[in-house]
Scaffold this motif. Structure first.
Motif, PDB file in Angstrom:
ATOM      1  N   HIS A 138       0.771  -1.246   0.000  1.00 56.16           N
ATOM      2  CA  HIS A 138       0.000   0.000   0.000  1.00 56.16           C
ATOM      3  C   HIS A 138       0.799   1.291   0.000  1.00 56.16           C
ATOM      4  CE1 HIS A 138      -3.651  -2.284   0.710  1.00 56.16           C
ATOM      5  NE2 HIS A 138      -3.016  -2.940   1.658  1.00 56.16           N
ATOM      6  N   LEU A 139       2.078   1.251   0.379  1.00 54.32           N
ATOM      7  CA  LEU A 139       2.794   2.508   0.610  1.00 54.32           C
ATOM      8  C   LEU A 139       3.941   2.710  -0.368  1.00 54.32           C
ATOM      9  CD1 LEU A 139       3.061   2.334   4.520  1.00 54.32           C
ATOM     10  CD2 LEU A 139       1.114   3.028   3.125  1.00 54.32           C
ATOM     11  N   GLY A 140       4.094   3.953  -0.835  1.00 52.97           N
ATOM     12  CA  GLY A 140       5.228   4.304  -1.680  1.00 52.97           C
ATOM     13  C   GLY A 140       6.147   5.264  -0.935  1.00 52.97           C
ATOM     14  N   PHE A 141       7.434   5.230  -1.273  1.00 47.47           N
ATOM     15  CA  PHE A 141       8.416   6.083  -0.585  1.00 47.47           C
ATOM     16  C   PHE A 141       9.320   6.798  -1.573  1.00 47.47           C
ATOM     17  CE2 PHE A 141       7.281   2.813   2.436  1.00 47.47           C
ATOM     18  CZ  PHE A 141       7.088   3.539   3.591  1.00 47.47           C
ATOM     19  N   ILE A 142       9.572   8.081  -1.278  1.00 53.45           N
ATOM     20  CA  ILE A 142      10.558   8.838  -2.047  1.00 53.45           C
ATOM     21  C   ILE A 142      11.452   9.551  -1.037  1.00 53.45           C
ATOM     22  CG2 ILE A 142      10.915  10.715  -3.697  1.00 53.45           C
ATOM     23  CD1 ILE A 142       7.998  10.124  -4.680  1.00 53.45           C
ATOM     24  N   PHE A 143      12.759   9.306  -1.129  1.00 52.52           N
ATOM     25  CA  PHE A 143      13.690   9.902  -0.169  1.00 52.52           C
ATOM     26  C   PHE A 143      14.601  10.907  -0.864  1.00 52.52           C
ATOM     27  CE2 PHE A 143      12.670   5.719   1.637  1.00 52.52           C
ATOM     28  CZ  PHE A 143      12.196   6.124   2.875  1.00 52.52           C
ATOM     29  N   GLN A 144      15.362  11.617  -0.040  1.00 54.60           N
ATOM     30  CA  GLN A 144      16.330  12.562  -0.599  1.00 54.60           C
ATOM     31  C   GLN A 144      17.362  11.823  -1.457  1.00 54.60           C
ATOM     32  OE1 GLN A 144      17.922  15.233   2.310  1.00 54.60           O
ATOM     33  NE2 GLN A 144      19.498  16.016   0.957  1.00 54.60           N
ATOM     34  N   SER A 161      -1.491   3.518  -2.401  1.00 52.70           N
ATOM     35  CA  SER A 161      -2.560   4.487  -2.170  1.00 52.70           C
ATOM     36  C   SER A 161      -2.009   5.762  -1.538  1.00 52.70           C
ATOM     37  CB  SER A 161      -3.657   3.883  -1.304  1.00 52.70           C
ATOM     38  OG  SER A 161      -3.094   3.249  -0.199  1.00 52.70           O
ATOM     39  N   ILE A 162      -0.818   5.667  -0.984  1.00 48.81           N
ATOM     40  CA  ILE A 162      -0.232   6.838  -0.329  1.00 48.81           C
ATOM     41  C   ILE A 162       1.282   6.850  -0.573  1.00 48.81           C
ATOM     42  CG2 ILE A 162      -0.345   5.525   1.837  1.00 48.81           C
ATOM     43  CD1 ILE A 162      -0.507   8.289   3.249  1.00 48.81           C
ATOM     44  N   VAL A 163       1.817   8.051  -0.791  1.00 48.50           N
ATOM     45  CA  VAL A 163       3.254   8.169  -1.050  1.00 48.50           C
ATOM     46  C   VAL A 163       3.867   9.082   0.006  1.00 48.50           C
ATOM     47  CG1 VAL A 163       5.013   8.840  -2.722  1.00 48.50           C
ATOM     48  CG2 VAL A 163       2.846   7.892  -3.529  1.00 48.50           C
ATOM     49  N   PHE A 164       4.904   8.579   0.689  1.00 51.52           N
ATOM     50  CA  PHE A 164       5.623   9.337   1.713  1.00 51.52           C
ATOM     51  C   PHE A 164       6.933   9.855   1.130  1.00 51.52           C
ATOM     52  CE2 PHE A 164       3.040   6.325   4.099  1.00 51.52           C
ATOM     53  CZ  PHE A 164       2.459   7.164   5.040  1.00 51.52           C
ATOM     54  N   CYS A 165       7.192  11.147   1.318  1.00 57.16           N
ATOM     55  CA  CYS A 165       8.407  11.740   0.752  1.00 57.16           C
ATOM     56  C   CYS A 165       9.161  12.481   1.845  1.00 57.16           C
ATOM     57  CB  CYS A 165       8.058  12.752  -0.341  1.00 57.16           C
ATOM     58  SG  CYS A 165       6.757  12.251  -1.471  1.00 57.16           S
ATOM     59  N   ASP A 166      10.449  12.123   2.037  1.00 59.45           N
ATOM     60  CA  ASP A 166      11.280  12.813   3.021  1.00 59.45           C
ATOM     61  C   ASP A 166      12.310  13.647   2.279  1.00 59.45           C
ATOM     62  OD1 ASP A 166      12.738  13.678   5.202  1.00 59.45           O
ATOM     63  OD2 ASP A 166      12.810  11.706   6.174  1.00 59.45           O
ATOM     64  N   GLU A 167      12.110  14.955   2.268  1.00 60.97           N
ATOM     65  CA  GLU A 167      12.995  15.896   1.562  1.00 60.97           C
ATOM     66  C   GLU A 167      13.266  15.468   0.114  1.00 60.97           C
ATOM     67  OE1 GLU A 167      13.884  18.749   2.490  1.00 60.97           O
ATOM     68  OE2 GLU A 167      13.917  18.812   4.682  1.00 60.97           O
ATOM     69  N   PRO A 168      12.222  15.291  -0.686  1.00 60.88           N
ATOM     70  CA  PRO A 168      12.421  14.759  -2.042  1.00 60.88           C
ATOM     71  C   PRO A 168      13.232  15.691  -2.942  1.00 60.88           C
ATOM     72  CG  PRO A 168      10.188  15.573  -1.806  1.00 60.88           C
ATOM     73  CD  PRO A 168      10.803  15.599  -0.430  1.00 60.88           C
ATOM     74  N   LYS A 197      -3.430  10.063  -5.477  1.00 57.84           N
ATOM     75  CA  LYS A 197      -2.682   9.496  -4.355  1.00 57.84           C
ATOM     76  C   LYS A 197      -2.660  10.484  -3.194  1.00 57.84           C
ATOM     77  CE  LYS A 197      -1.353   6.163  -7.000  1.00 57.84           C
ATOM     78  NZ  LYS A 197      -2.260   4.996  -7.015  1.00 57.84           N
ATOM     79  N   THR A 198      -2.721   9.960  -1.984  1.00 56.19           N
ATOM     80  CA  THR A 198      -2.450  10.773  -0.810  1.00 56.19           C
ATOM     81  C   THR A 198      -0.933  10.986  -0.773  1.00 56.19           C
ATOM     82  OG1 THR A 198      -4.258   9.632   0.305  1.00 56.19           O
ATOM     83  CG2 THR A 198      -2.742  10.904   1.695  1.00 56.19           C
ATOM     84  N   VAL A 199      -0.509  12.242  -0.563  1.00 50.23           N
ATOM     85  CA  VAL A 199       0.927  12.540  -0.550  1.00 50.23           C
ATOM     86  C   VAL A 199       1.279  13.199   0.779  1.00 50.23           C
ATOM     87  CG1 VAL A 199       2.779  13.822  -1.695  1.00 50.23           C
ATOM     88  CG2 VAL A 199       0.938  12.840  -3.062  1.00 50.23           C
ATOM     89  N   VAL A 200       2.281  12.658   1.464  1.00 53.22           N
ATOM     90  CA  VAL A 200       2.763  13.251   2.714  1.00 53.22           C
ATOM     91  C   VAL A 200       4.241  13.575   2.518  1.00 53.22           C
ATOM     92  CG1 VAL A 200       3.060  12.932   5.199  1.00 53.22           C
ATOM     93  CG2 VAL A 200       1.116  11.851   4.041  1.00 53.22           C
TER      94      VAL A 200
END
Ligand code: ADP
Ligand code: ADP
Length: 227
Positions: free
Chosen positions: A84-90, A156-163, A188-191
């Motif tokens: 369910h979760l997507g991730f984008i990091f620095q 369904s949701i993508v989490f991004c830490d300092e993309p 998508k829900t984007v955080v």
């Protein structure tokens, strides 16, 4: 919808205790674009990590729809994250010995319901680069590959830490536009954790943190009603 209720996180290092999150209460609506702001050490990464199950809470409850995340076993949590979760990091975290296409394929292979890779390549403007390797790409292009990879499994949701933390202004702008499209067109829900004020301007909700607490929550009604 994500409900975060009375969440605390205390890190213990030897005899030293750090309260990284203090009684966090927050609801994230489906399809929302949420930005988390705050000074270094205020708890932004910890909040993102506990919401996304990369780290555990010390107390409190986090629910995703009907799923109580804070009751899942580590194995169940890993499966939930994968499905369910997507991730984008620095850091782009691309595999250097795989092509652009193959890196995106890795995301698609995680899912029973992946998005078409060719369509994603077009969306991120990298159709011509599909057979290139990461070292042949600029930082901005590499981050666009990692955006496509995170989307490929159709989370369904993508989490991004300092993309955009490693990107210059032009490339940051492209990645921002992509995040906005991902929110609006793919629903998508984007955080996002960011210092980039361009991102907070397009947010539905802006959360300001300080010393482990949410000190301000701003809702942008103009954007909401425009949906
Ligand atoms: P931010 O992302 O806003 O910079 P963090 O969530 O990374 O803040 O950190 C919040 C607080 O928790 C800081 O005081 C930080 O030093 C501490 N912290 C974060 N991760 C750990 C950890 N794994 N072990 C010990 N302390 C940690
Ligand atoms: P950022 O604010 O850019 O996310 P941080 O320096 O806050 O970067 O944190 C980077 C990583 O290091 C995070 O995963 C965090 O959990 C961890 N970390 C932060 N502070 C500590 C600490 N005091 N001890 C151990 N790990 C920490």
């Amino acid at each position: 919808m994500i409900h975060i209720e009375h969440v605390n996180k205390i890190y213990k290092t030897g005899d030293v205790e750090t309260a990284a999150l203090k009684d966090i209460e927050l609801t994230i609506q489906d399809g929302a674009f949420v930005v988390i702001l705050g000074p270094s050490g205020s708890g932004k990464s910890t909040l993102l990590n506990v919401i996304s199950g990369l780290d555990t809470v010390t107390s409190g409850t986090i629910t995703f729809g009907d799923t109580v995340l804070t009751k899942l076993s580590p194995e169940q949590m890993t499966a939930f994250r994968r499905d369910h979760l997507g991730f984008i990091f620095q850091q782009y975290n691309l595999l250097q010995n795989l092509t652009v296409y193959e890196n995106i394929q890795i995301g698609a292979d995680l899912s029973d319901n992946p998005l078409p890779i060719d369509e994603l390549l077009e969306q991120v403007g990298l159709t011509a680069a599909r057979d290139k390797y990461p070292y042949q790409l600029s930082g901005g292009e590499q981050q666009r590959v990692s955006v496509a990879r995170s989307l490929a499994k159709n989370p369904s949701i993508v989490f991004c830490d300092e993309p955009t933390g490693s990107l210059d202004e032009d490339n940051s702008k492209r990645v921002l536009e992509l995040l906005e499209r991902l929110n609006k067109e793919y629903d998508k829900t984007v955080v996002v954790i960011t210092h980039n004020t361009g991102i907070s301007e397009m947010a539905d909700d802006v959360i300001k943190m300080n010393s482990g607490r949410i000190i301000e929550l701003t809702h942008n009604p103009i954007k909401r009603s425009a949906r």
